[in-house]
Structures are given as C-alpha cells and as structure tokens.
Design an enzyme around this catalytic site. Sequence first.
Site, short mmCIF file in Angstrom:
data_model
loop_
_atom_site.label_atom_id
_atom_site.label_comp_id
_atom_site.label_asym_id
_atom_site.label_seq_id
_atom_site.Cartn_x
_atom_site.Cartn_y
_atom_site.Cartn_z
N SER A 145 0.82 -1.20 0.00
CA SER A 145 0.00 0.00 0.00
C SER A 145 0.87 1.27 0.00
O SER A 145 1.77 1.39 -0.83
CB SER A 145 -0.96 -0.06 1.19
OG SER A 145 -1.97 0.90 1.06
N HIS A 160 -2.09 -0.68 -4.78
CA HIS A 160 -3.52 -0.79 -5.05
C HIS A 160 -4.15 0.59 -4.95
O HIS A 160 -3.54 1.54 -4.47
CB HIS A 160 -4.20 -1.77 -4.09
CG HIS A 160 -4.13 -1.35 -2.66
ND1 HIS A 160 -5.19 -1.51 -1.80
CD2 HIS A 160 -3.15 -0.78 -1.92
CE1 HIS A 160 -4.84 -1.06 -0.59
NE2 HIS A 160 -3.60 -0.63 -0.65
#
Length: 129
Positions: A17, A42
């Site tokens: 992330s 993401h």
Amino acid sequence: ANVSTPLKTVCYGRCFSIAAVLLAAGTPGHRSAYEHARLMIHEPSCSYPKLSASDVMLKAEELRNTKQTLEAVLSKLTGKPLADIVDAVARDRYMSVQEGRDFGLVDSIISRSERRAGVDPAKVQQEKK
C-alpha cells in the site's frame, strides 16, 4: 519540498500500500529491496459504516480525488504512463522484488550475500550502469 541529499529507501520484508509508494519515493538509484521482500500497490479504499447518504457522497468524492493523486504520483515515480498505473492499481497488485524493479518501484535488489558483506546497494546499482 525537494531533498538535496539522496534519500535512500529500503524494503526489508513487505512494502504494501502506501509503504510501496514511500519506497518508490526515494531518490532514483537509491531505492532498494531485499531479495525475498514483497511489494503491493492498489487503489485507495475505505470503510465508513453507518454514514448518511450525504456523508457517503462526500467520502466518495474524497476517495476519487485521492485515487487520482495516487495514480499521478506513482506515474511520476515509476516513469510509467498514467494509463498503465490506473490498470495496475485497479486491484491489489502483489510483486516480487524483480517485478517491482521492472515496474519502477525499486532500482536494486539486495542479495543475502551482499547484505552479509555490508555492500551498499546504491553503489552496486551505480556500478552496473
């Protein structure tokens, strides 16, 4: 603000992330990861239980803005076209270190033997050029 000295970033285990974005934000040539590390990028996500419809609309707009900012930042850091980044972050994209290097998140891979020898991965990367 710009940092005037090289900013070295290293992934020791997992950079998922926003940690993967911070890893990629190091100075080009000084972004490295250990050979068994894992990376993941993401699109942003959120969960806001029990919100009114108006609040949901506000959160959705903020999330859309955050997504566009993240895509632009990753495009700049990796040198990939924005369309490629949009596709890449549509779902969780897990990567090996080699895949992360090919993607542009890191520049060098630190092997176990280099680690034990105390080799500076940035110097290894510069010598390979």
